[in-house]
Scaffold this motif. Structure first.
Motif, PDB file in Angstrom:
ATOM      1  N   ARG A  91       0.816  -1.228   0.000  1.00 13.58           N
ATOM      2  CA  ARG A  91       0.000   0.000   0.000  1.00 13.58           C
ATOM      3  C   ARG A  91       0.842   1.268   0.000  1.00 13.58           C
ATOM      4  O   ARG A  91       0.313   2.376   0.101  1.00 13.58           O
ATOM      5  N   GLN A  92       2.166   1.156  -0.095  1.00 15.05           N
ATOM      6  CA  GLN A  92       3.023   2.334  -0.143  1.00 15.05           C
ATOM      7  C   GLN A  92       2.809   3.090  -1.452  1.00 15.05           C
ATOM      8  O   GLN A  92       2.357   2.524  -2.443  1.00 15.05           O
ATOM      9  N   HIS A  93       3.104   4.372  -1.421  1.00  6.52           N
ATOM     10  CA  HIS A  93       2.986   5.268  -2.583  1.00  6.52           C
ATOM     11  C   HIS A  93       1.529   5.461  -3.019  1.00  6.52           C
ATOM     12  O   HIS A  93       1.250   5.678  -4.189  1.00  6.52           O
ATOM     13  N   GLN A  94       0.610   5.379  -2.042  1.00  7.78           N
ATOM     14  CA  GLN A  94      -0.808   5.609  -2.321  1.00  7.78           C
ATOM     15  C   GLN A  94      -1.374   6.746  -1.472  1.00  7.78           C
ATOM     16  O   GLN A  94      -2.594   6.912  -1.387  1.00  7.78           O
ATOM     17  N   GLY A  95      -0.499   7.503  -0.808  1.00  3.56           N
ATOM     18  CA  GLY A  95      -0.939   8.636  -0.006  1.00  3.56           C
ATOM     19  C   GLY A  95      -1.287   8.311   1.427  1.00  3.56           C
ATOM     20  O   GLY A  95      -1.708   9.205   2.169  1.00  3.56           O
ATOM     21  N   ILE A  96      -1.097   7.086   1.855  1.00  2.93           N
ATOM     22  CA  ILE A  96      -1.458   6.700   3.224  1.00  2.93           C
ATOM     23  C   ILE A  96      -0.513   7.343   4.234  1.00  2.93           C
ATOM     24  O   ILE A  96      -0.950   7.873   5.256  1.00  2.93           O
ATOM     25  N   GLY A  97       0.783   7.318   3.941  1.00  3.90           N
ATOM     26  CA  GLY A  97       1.742   7.971   4.830  1.00  3.90           C
ATOM     27  C   GLY A  97       1.453   9.460   4.952  1.00  3.90           C
ATOM     28  O   GLY A  97       1.468  10.022   6.051  1.00  3.90           O
ATOM     29  N   SER A  98       1.171  10.101   3.838  1.00  8.34           N
ATOM     30  CA  SER A  98       0.833  11.533   3.846  1.00  8.34           C
ATOM     31  C   SER A  98      -0.412  11.798   4.689  1.00  8.34           C
ATOM     32  O   SER A  98      -0.450  12.757   5.471  1.00  8.34           O
ATOM     33  N   ALA A  99      -1.412  10.958   4.534  1.00  2.00           N
ATOM     34  CA  ALA A  99      -2.644  11.126   5.309  1.00  2.00           C
ATOM     35  C   ALA A  99      -2.380  10.967   6.808  1.00  2.00           C
ATOM     36  O   ALA A  99      -2.937  11.712   7.624  1.00  2.00           O
ATOM     37  N   LEU A 100      -1.536  10.015   7.170  1.00  2.00           N
ATOM     38  CA  LEU A 100      -1.188   9.817   8.583  1.00  2.00           C
ATOM     39  C   LEU A 100      -0.444  11.035   9.131  1.00  2.00           C
ATOM     40  O   LEU A 100      -0.736  11.499  10.236  1.00  2.00           O
ATOM     41  N   ILE A 101       0.510  11.552   8.369  1.00  2.00           N
ATOM     42  CA  ILE A 101       1.264  12.725   8.808  1.00  2.00           C
ATOM     43  C   ILE A 101       0.328  13.917   8.990  1.00  2.00           C
ATOM     44  O   ILE A 101       0.351  14.582  10.028  1.00  2.00           O
ATOM     45  N   GLU A 102      -0.514  14.177   8.011  1.00  2.00           N
ATOM     46  CA  GLU A 102      -1.429  15.317   8.099  1.00  2.00           C
ATOM     47  C   GLU A 102      -2.400  15.165   9.264  1.00  2.00           C
ATOM     48  O   GLU A 102      -2.666  16.137   9.985  1.00  2.00           O
ATOM     49  N   ALA A 103      -2.916  13.965   9.482  1.00  2.00           N
ATOM     50  CA  ALA A 103      -3.829  13.736  10.609  1.00  2.00           C
ATOM     51  C   ALA A 103      -3.108  13.919  11.939  1.00  2.00           C
ATOM     52  O   ALA A 103      -3.650  14.527  12.873  1.00  2.00           O
ATOM     53  N   GLY A 104      -1.899  13.403  12.037  1.00  2.00           N
ATOM     54  CA  GLY A 104      -1.142  13.539  13.281  1.00  2.00           C
ATOM     55  C   GLY A 104      -0.807  14.986  13.593  1.00  2.00           C
ATOM     56  O   GLY A 104      -0.974  15.447  14.728  1.00  2.00           O
ATOM     57  N   LEU A 105      -0.345  15.723  12.588  1.00  2.00           N
ATOM     58  CA  LEU A 105      -0.030  17.140  12.801  1.00  2.00           C
ATOM     59  C   LEU A 105      -1.276  17.917  13.206  1.00  2.00           C
ATOM     60  O   LEU A 105      -1.226  18.761  14.107  1.00  2.00           O
ATOM     61  N   ALA A 106      -2.401  17.630  12.564  1.00  2.00           N
ATOM     62  CA  ALA A 106      -3.648  18.324  12.896  1.00  2.00           C
ATOM     63  C   ALA A 106      -4.066  18.037  14.339  1.00  2.00           C
ATOM     64  O   ALA A 106      -4.462  18.952  15.074  1.00  2.00           O
ATOM     65  N   ARG A 107      -3.963  16.785  14.753  1.00  2.00           N
ATOM     66  CA  ARG A 107      -4.366  16.442  16.129  1.00  2.00           C
ATOM     67  C   ARG A 107      -3.458  17.103  17.154  1.00  2.00           C
ATOM     68  O   ARG A 107      -3.929  17.590  18.189  1.00  2.00           O
ATOM     69  N   LEU A 108      -2.154  17.128  16.880  1.00  2.00           N
ATOM     70  CA  LEU A 108      -1.238  17.780  17.819  1.00  2.00           C
ATOM     71  C   LEU A 108      -1.503  19.277  17.899  1.00  2.00           C
ATOM     72  O   LEU A 108      -1.472  19.861  18.984  1.00  2.00           O
ATOM     73  N   ARG A 109      -1.774  19.911  16.762  1.00  2.00           N
ATOM     74  CA  ARG A 109      -2.133  21.339  16.775  1.00  2.00           C
ATOM     75  C   ARG A 109      -3.375  21.564  17.643  1.00  2.00           C
ATOM     76  O   ARG A 109      -3.413  22.498  18.449  1.00  2.00           O
ATOM     77  N   GLU A 110      -4.385  20.726  17.427  1.00  2.00           N
ATOM     78  CA  GLU A 110      -5.633  20.852  18.197  1.00  2.00           C
ATOM     79  C   GLU A 110      -5.383  20.688  19.695  1.00  2.00           C
ATOM     80  O   GLU A 110      -6.085  21.287  20.508  1.00  2.00           O
ATOM     81  N   GLN A 111      -4.389  19.887  20.051  1.00  2.00           N
ATOM     82  CA  GLN A 111      -4.061  19.647  21.459  1.00  2.00           C
ATOM     83  C   GLN A 111      -3.152  20.726  22.033  1.00  2.00           C
ATOM     84  O   GLN A 111      -2.773  20.662  23.194  1.00  2.00           O
ATOM     85  N   GLY A 112      -2.766  21.706  21.212  1.00  2.00           N
ATOM     86  CA  GLY A 112      -1.960  22.819  21.695  1.00  2.00           C
ATOM     87  C   GLY A 112      -0.458  22.617  21.625  1.00  2.00           C
ATOM     88  O   GLY A 112       0.291  23.366  22.265  1.00  2.00           O
ATOM     89  N   ALA A 113       0.001  21.646  20.850  1.00  2.00           N
ATOM     90  CA  ALA A 113       1.437  21.424  20.709  1.00  2.00           C
ATOM     91  C   ALA A 113       2.094  22.637  20.059  1.00  2.00           C
ATOM     92  O   ALA A 113       1.464  23.372  19.289  1.00  2.00           O
TER      93      ALA A 113
END
Length: 168
Positions: A91-113
């Protein structure tokens, strides 16, 4: 093929995450071969601050990303280290890693990181806003060429960024 769902790691996911990370990093020439052990050690130390998985339509874990607290000049500062990012080889090179990174960064921002650091391919991570921040360096000179940081509030922290104990 439908887009995966990204969710927080749940109890019982540990073995699937361990196996996924081992498979994802096995063919990588830069891998140490212990990335899966790193995640287990972070979890055991209570330093796996955010752990997200990507699951396919059948509920199988096909991707994982972990974040652990970091310090700057040995002080807690709201910064995190992102590592590792793993996607199962088919499943590599299908945008899954990018989606995980974007979701993780968004959640950390929301948590005040305050920000996130990463050691990896600069060309890949710079797409997500990671960059060299003058005056901010990793504790290990070995990591310097591949070290990038993403300050969420735009400020440029200065000092030495240290990873969680499990990183060694």
């Amino acid at each position: 093929m439908s887009d995966p769902t990204i969710r927080a790691e749940a109890p019982g996911d540990e073995a699937a995450i361990y196996n996924l990370i081992a498979q994802a990093f096995a063919p990588m020439p830069f891998a140490d071969g212990d990335e899966q052990d790193l995640v287990d050690a972070l979890r055991a130390d209570g330093d796996l601050a955010l752990s997200l998985v990507a699951v396919d339509a059948d509920g199988a874990i096909i991707g994982h990303i972990g974040f652990s607290p970091a310090t700057i000049d040995d002080a807690a500062c709201g910064w995190f280290q992102m590592a590792p990012v793993s996607v199962c080889p088919p499943r590599q090179h299908q945008g899954i890693g990018s989606a995980l990174i974007e979701a993780g960064l968004a959640r950390l921002r929301e948590q005040g990181a305050s920000g996130v650091a990463v050691v990896g391919n600069p060309a890949y991570y710079e797409r997500f806003g990671f960059r060299v921040i003058d005056g901010l360096a990793p504790a290990s000179e070995h990591d310097q060429a591949y070290f990038r940081a993403h300050a969420f509030d735009g400020s440029a922290p200065r000092g030495t960024l240290r990873y969680a104990r499990a990183f060694g």
